[in-house]
Design a protein around this motif. Structure first.
Motif, PDB file in Angstrom:
ATOM      1  N   LEU A  46       0.821  -1.199   0.000  1.00 54.11           N
ATOM      2  CA  LEU A  46       0.000   0.000   0.000  1.00 54.11           C
ATOM      3  C   LEU A  46       0.862   1.259   0.000  1.00 54.11           C
ATOM      4  N   ALA A  47       2.004   1.220   0.699  1.00 49.56           N
ATOM      5  CA  ALA A  47       2.888   2.382   0.701  1.00 49.56           C
ATOM      6  C   ALA A  47       3.380   2.701  -0.709  1.00 49.56           C
ATOM      7  N   LEU A  48       3.738   1.663  -1.474  1.00 53.65           N
ATOM      8  CA  LEU A  48       4.212   1.881  -2.839  1.00 53.65           C
ATOM      9  C   LEU A  48       3.092   2.413  -3.727  1.00 53.65           C
ATOM     10  N   LEU A  49       1.893   1.863  -3.603  1.00 56.26           N
ATOM     11  CA  LEU A  49       0.770   2.343  -4.396  1.00 56.26           C
ATOM     12  C   LEU A  49       0.413   3.786  -4.045  1.00 56.26           C
ATOM     13  N   TRP A  50       0.433   4.107  -2.759  1.00 55.49           N
ATOM     14  CA  TRP A  50       0.074   5.460  -2.342  1.00 55.49           C
ATOM     15  C   TRP A  50       1.132   6.467  -2.781  1.00 55.49           C
ATOM     16  N   ARG A  51       2.376   6.042  -2.759  1.00 61.56           N
ATOM     17  CA  ARG A  51       3.462   6.953  -3.104  1.00 61.56           C
ATOM     18  C   ARG A  51       3.560   7.196  -4.606  1.00 61.56           C
ATOM     19  N   LEU A  52       3.474   6.131  -5.410  1.00 56.70           N
ATOM     20  CA  LEU A  52       3.690   6.244  -6.852  1.00 56.70           C
ATOM     21  C   LEU A  52       2.405   6.211  -7.661  1.00 56.70           C
ATOM     22  N   GLY A  53       1.279   5.866  -7.049  1.00 57.73           N
ATOM     23  CA  GLY A  53       0.013   5.916  -7.757  1.00 57.73           C
ATOM     24  C   GLY A  53      -0.501   4.544  -8.148  1.00 57.73           C
ATOM     25  N   ALA A  54      -1.816   4.485  -8.334  1.00 60.34           N
ATOM     26  CA  ALA A  54      -2.468   3.223  -8.686  1.00 60.34           C
ATOM     27  C   ALA A  54      -2.106   2.745 -10.082  1.00 60.34           C
ATOM     28  N   ARG A  55      -1.456   3.596 -10.886  1.00 60.29           N
ATOM     29  CA  ARG A  55      -1.062   3.177 -12.235  1.00 60.29           C
ATOM     30  C   ARG A  55      -0.082   2.017 -12.206  1.00 60.29           C
ATOM     31  N   LEU A  56       0.638   1.820 -11.071  1.00 63.25           N
ATOM     32  CA  LEU A  56       1.607   0.733 -10.974  1.00 63.25           C
ATOM     33  C   LEU A  56       0.980  -0.583 -10.520  1.00 63.25           C
ATOM     34  N   THR A  57      -0.347  -0.630 -10.395  1.00 63.65           N
ATOM     35  CA  THR A  57      -0.996  -1.846  -9.914  1.00 63.65           C
ATOM     36  C   THR A  57      -0.644  -3.075 -10.747  1.00 63.65           C
ATOM     37  N   PRO A  58      -0.737  -3.040 -12.081  1.00 61.37           N
ATOM     38  CA  PRO A  58      -0.359  -4.244 -12.851  1.00 61.37           C
ATOM     39  C   PRO A  58       1.091  -4.643 -12.646  1.00 61.37           C
ATOM     40  N   ALA A  59       2.009  -3.671 -12.579  1.00 58.59           N
ATOM     41  CA  ALA A  59       3.425  -4.003 -12.390  1.00 58.59           C
ATOM     42  C   ALA A  59       3.653  -4.644 -11.028  1.00 58.59           C
ATOM     43  N   ILE A  60       3.000  -4.121  -9.985  1.00 58.28           N
ATOM     44  CA  ILE A  60       3.153  -4.703  -8.653  1.00 58.28           C
ATOM     45  C   ILE A  60       2.574  -6.105  -8.619  1.00 58.28           C
ATOM     46  N   ALA A  61       1.463  -6.318  -9.299  1.00 60.25           N
ATOM     47  CA  ALA A  61       0.883  -7.663  -9.359  1.00 60.25           C
ATOM     48  C   ALA A  61       1.850  -8.644 -10.013  1.00 60.25           C
ATOM     49  N   LEU A  62       2.506  -8.229 -11.084  1.00 61.67           N
ATOM     50  CA  LEU A  62       3.487  -9.107 -11.747  1.00 61.67           C
ATOM     51  C   LEU A  62       4.665  -9.401 -10.826  1.00 61.67           C
ATOM     52  N   VAL A  63       5.111  -8.408 -10.067  1.00 58.30           N
ATOM     53  CA  VAL A  63       6.215  -8.627  -9.129  1.00 58.30           C
ATOM     54  C   VAL A  63       5.814  -9.647  -8.078  1.00 58.30           C
ATOM     55  N   GLU A  64       4.627  -9.519  -7.512  1.00 58.68           N
ATOM     56  CA  GLU A  64       4.203 -10.456  -6.471  1.00 58.68           C
ATOM     57  C   GLU A  64       4.012 -11.861  -7.038  1.00 58.68           C
ATOM     58  N   ILE A  65       3.516 -11.956  -8.247  1.00 59.19           N
ATOM     59  CA  ILE A  65       3.383 -13.281  -8.870  1.00 59.19           C
ATOM     60  C   ILE A  65       4.751 -13.930  -9.015  1.00 59.19           C
ATOM     61  N   ALA A  66       5.728 -13.167  -9.513  1.00 59.02           N
ATOM     62  CA  ALA A  66       7.077 -13.709  -9.695  1.00 59.02           C
ATOM     63  C   ALA A  66       7.690 -14.129  -8.365  1.00 59.02           C
ATOM     64  N   VAL A  67       7.525 -13.314  -7.323  1.00 61.50           N
ATOM     65  CA  VAL A  67       8.108 -13.637  -6.011  1.00 61.50           C
ATOM     66  C   VAL A  67       7.434 -14.873  -5.428  1.00 61.50           C
ATOM     67  N   ASP A  68       6.094 -14.923  -5.476  1.00 64.74           N
ATOM     68  CA  ASP A  68       5.383 -16.075  -4.896  1.00 64.74           C
ATOM     69  C   ASP A  68       5.734 -17.373  -5.617  1.00 64.74           C
ATOM     70  N   VAL A  69       5.770 -17.328  -6.928  1.00 60.70           N
ATOM     71  CA  VAL A  69       6.086 -18.544  -7.682  1.00 60.70           C
ATOM     72  C   VAL A  69       7.523 -18.980  -7.434  1.00 60.70           C
ATOM     73  N   THR A  70       8.432 -18.010  -7.270  1.00 57.95           N
ATOM     74  CA  THR A  70       9.836 -18.350  -7.027  1.00 57.95           C
ATOM     75  C   THR A  70      10.046 -18.919  -5.631  1.00 57.95           C
ATOM     76  N   LEU A  71       9.445 -18.269  -4.634  1.00 60.33           N
ATOM     77  CA  LEU A  71       9.661 -18.707  -3.254  1.00 60.33           C
ATOM     78  C   LEU A  71       8.833 -19.932  -2.902  1.00 60.33           C
ATOM     79  N   THR A  72       7.630 -20.028  -3.446  1.00 62.24           N
ATOM     80  CA  THR A  72       6.718 -21.124  -3.099  1.00 62.24           C
ATOM     81  C   THR A  72       6.163 -21.734  -4.376  1.00 62.24           C
ATOM     82  N   PRO A  73       6.926 -22.590  -5.056  1.00 62.71           N
ATOM     83  CA  PRO A  73       6.418 -23.203  -6.292  1.00 62.71           C
ATOM     84  C   PRO A  73       5.176 -24.041  -6.071  1.00 62.71           C
TER      85      PRO A  73
END
Length: 521
Positions: A46-73
């Motif tokens: 939420l801090a990142l979204l509030w600071r840089l704007g909701a326009r980064l929502t798709p990019a943040i979603a892709l980052v979380e998908i990559a992290v979750d799949v990497t850490l927890t296959p």
């Protein structure tokens, strides 16, 4: 629009690392369900979204998908990959939609609860709830995807989801945003040193609340959050967000170590529900107190503006009287100077040159006095067709002296004489004059100030008056709009136009005043 900008990639890379670390940390407060009862990664999100704007929502979603799949296959095992990916991206989309909606409402300022910093407080509370609501359909139709079975376990799982995200956003996001604002120089808050009496009051009330809660627990009534909730809410209402968050830090550090590790999920959920209630109430109370303080400061500022307006009305009346007294003898002097110039025009000596010089200066002074008299006169009256060449000419006449005194060059770009707008001349000239004055004041502190440019362009049926200047960033943030710009915006909006102000990467500040053009007859 949604693709990250060049300066966003570093923030996204740091977010990926921070999200992975906090995701691992949340495992200590996990249970038999799918969700953690303290999820600090939600606060980072939420801090990142509030600071840089909701326009980064798709990019943040892709980052979380990559992290979750990497850490927890294993998240992809046993379920269709589309369902797993959607389950990871869904809360991010809910957070982004909430931040965008609150930002949209806050810009319109239609409610007292949307006075800063209340929008952030509402986002910290509503974003986790929106994420929980987005998870309800899947939890009801496919509960096995979250490791639960039966209606009771579904409810417990969703409650854990809400509590974990609430504690994460309210406890992690505020300090991250404060630090980011302090580092970037955009901070509008300060850490005031509390007085001894305030510190004693805060410590005493918080200690009393915690003591009463422990006394009730020892009496066999279980963990009762009411005493601590009242204490934290009192601290927030009295001293604002900073004090409230400090008190919440004490409470959270008192509870979280006891609930980490091996503990029954119902007992941990009960404690975290109580903790979430305290945190929500305390932070919102502090945000409300800060919003009230900001509202009081705004009212005091408006009062000062009203007092200044009264003084300006008196000054205008005095100046109009002086101009009226000066205009008559000056007009006579201009007529006599012109007559003298005509009589000596054929001589070709110093007397003729002096008479020509006196004629030019007298005519210039007479023109200036006429413009000042028109500008200082009453502004009432219906809007009339106004040639933008006349408007720019009036502003240039009034602003050149101020710019010259400040050591700043004022460049006036040529204006097409065909362009006209429907406006009240004096009011619109005041709006443009305020923008030019702000630009000169922002530039004059430099050793070699760049010029201020005033120009007009036309685009799609609108005339755009541009005021451009270079204003390097100062140690104290000065990006906010001043009084002159607020007055200019009110005048422009009353004329059916818009006023925008942007700062480019090269420190160029561009104020653009847009008004609808009218057809030339």
């Amino acid at each position: 629009m949604f693709w990250p900008r060049r300066q966003d990639w570093l923030a996204l890379a740091c977010y990926a690392v921070g999200f992975a670390v906090m995701h691992r940390l949340a495992a200590y407060w996990g249970g038999s369900g799918f969700y953690s009862l303290w999820f600090p990664a939600a606060g980072l999100r939420l801090a990142l979204l509030w600071r840089l704007g909701a326009r980064l929502t798709p990019a943040i979603a892709l980052v979380e998908i990559a992290v979750d799949v990497t850490l927890t296959p294993a998240v992809l095992a046993g379920v269709p990959w589309t369902v797993a990916i959607w389950g990871i991206a869904r809360p991010v989309l809910a957070y982004g939609a909430t931040v965008a909606a609150i930002g949209w409402l806050a810009e319109r300022r239609g409610a007292a609860l949307l006075t800063a910093p209340m929008p952030l407080g509402l986002a910290l509370v509503l974003a986790p709830l929106a994420a929980v609501l987005s998870a309800v359909p899947q939890a009801l139709t496919s509960p096995e995807l979250t490791g639960v079975s039966g209606p009771r376990e579904v409810i417990v799982s969703l409650a854990a989801f809400a509590v974990g995200d609430l504690l994460g956003t309210l406890f992690v996001a505020p300090p991250l945003l404060w630090i980011a604002d302090a580092v970037s120089g955009r901070a509008r808050w300060r850490w005031p040193l509390p007085s001894l009496l305030a510190a004693v009051e805060t410590a005493g009330i918080l200690g009393l609340g915690i003591g009463l809660a422990r006394l009730l627990d020892q009496a066999g009534l279980g963990m009762q959050p009411a005493p601590v909730l009242v204490a934290v809410a009192w601290i927030g209402l009295r001293f604002g967000r900073a004090a409230a968050w400090g008190a919440l830090l004490v409470v959270v550090l008192r509870v979280l170590p006891d609930t980490a590790g091996a503990m029954d999920t119902p007992e941990r959920l009960q404690r975290h529900l109580a903790l979430a209630t305290i945190v929500v109430a305390g932070y919102l109370a502090g945000s409300f107190a800060d919003a009230q303080a900001a509202a009081r400061a705004m009212l005091e500022r408006r009062d000062r503006l009203l007092f200044q307006a009264e003084r300006l009305k008196t000054l205008r009346a005095m100046s109009v009287a002086v101009i009226h007294e000066v205009s008559q003898p000056l007009s006579t002097l201009a007529i006599e100077a012109r007559h003298l110039h005509r009589l000596t025009a054929g001589r070709g000596d110093e007397i003729a040159d002096g008479a020509a010089l006196i004629d030019r200066k007298a005519e210039h002074l007479a023109t200036l006095i006429r413009r000042l008299r028109r500008f200082g006169g009453h502004a009432e009256g219906a809007p009339q067709p106004l040639a933008l060449t006349a408007l720019v000419d009036m502003v240039a006449t009034l602003a050149q002296a101020e710019a010259r005194e400040a050591g700043v060059a004022l460049i006036i770009a040529p204006v097409d004489p065909v362009w006209q707008v429907m406006a009240q001349e004096v009011e619109l000239a005041q709006a443009v004059m305020n923008l030019v004055r702000n630009a000169v004041q922002a530039t004059q502190g430099d050793a070699a100030p760049d010029p201020v440019t005033l120009g007009v362009t036309a685009d799609q049926g609108h005339a755009v008056i541009h005021v451009v200047n270079r204003a390097p960033a100062r140690p104290v943030a000065r990006d906010g709009m001043g009084i002159g710009t607020h007055v200019a915006r009110a005048i422009v909006e009353a004329h059916g136009g818009t006023l925008t102000r942007t700062r480019g990467p090269d420190d160029m500040v561009h104020a653009a005043l847009s008004l609808p053009l009218i057809e030339t007859r």
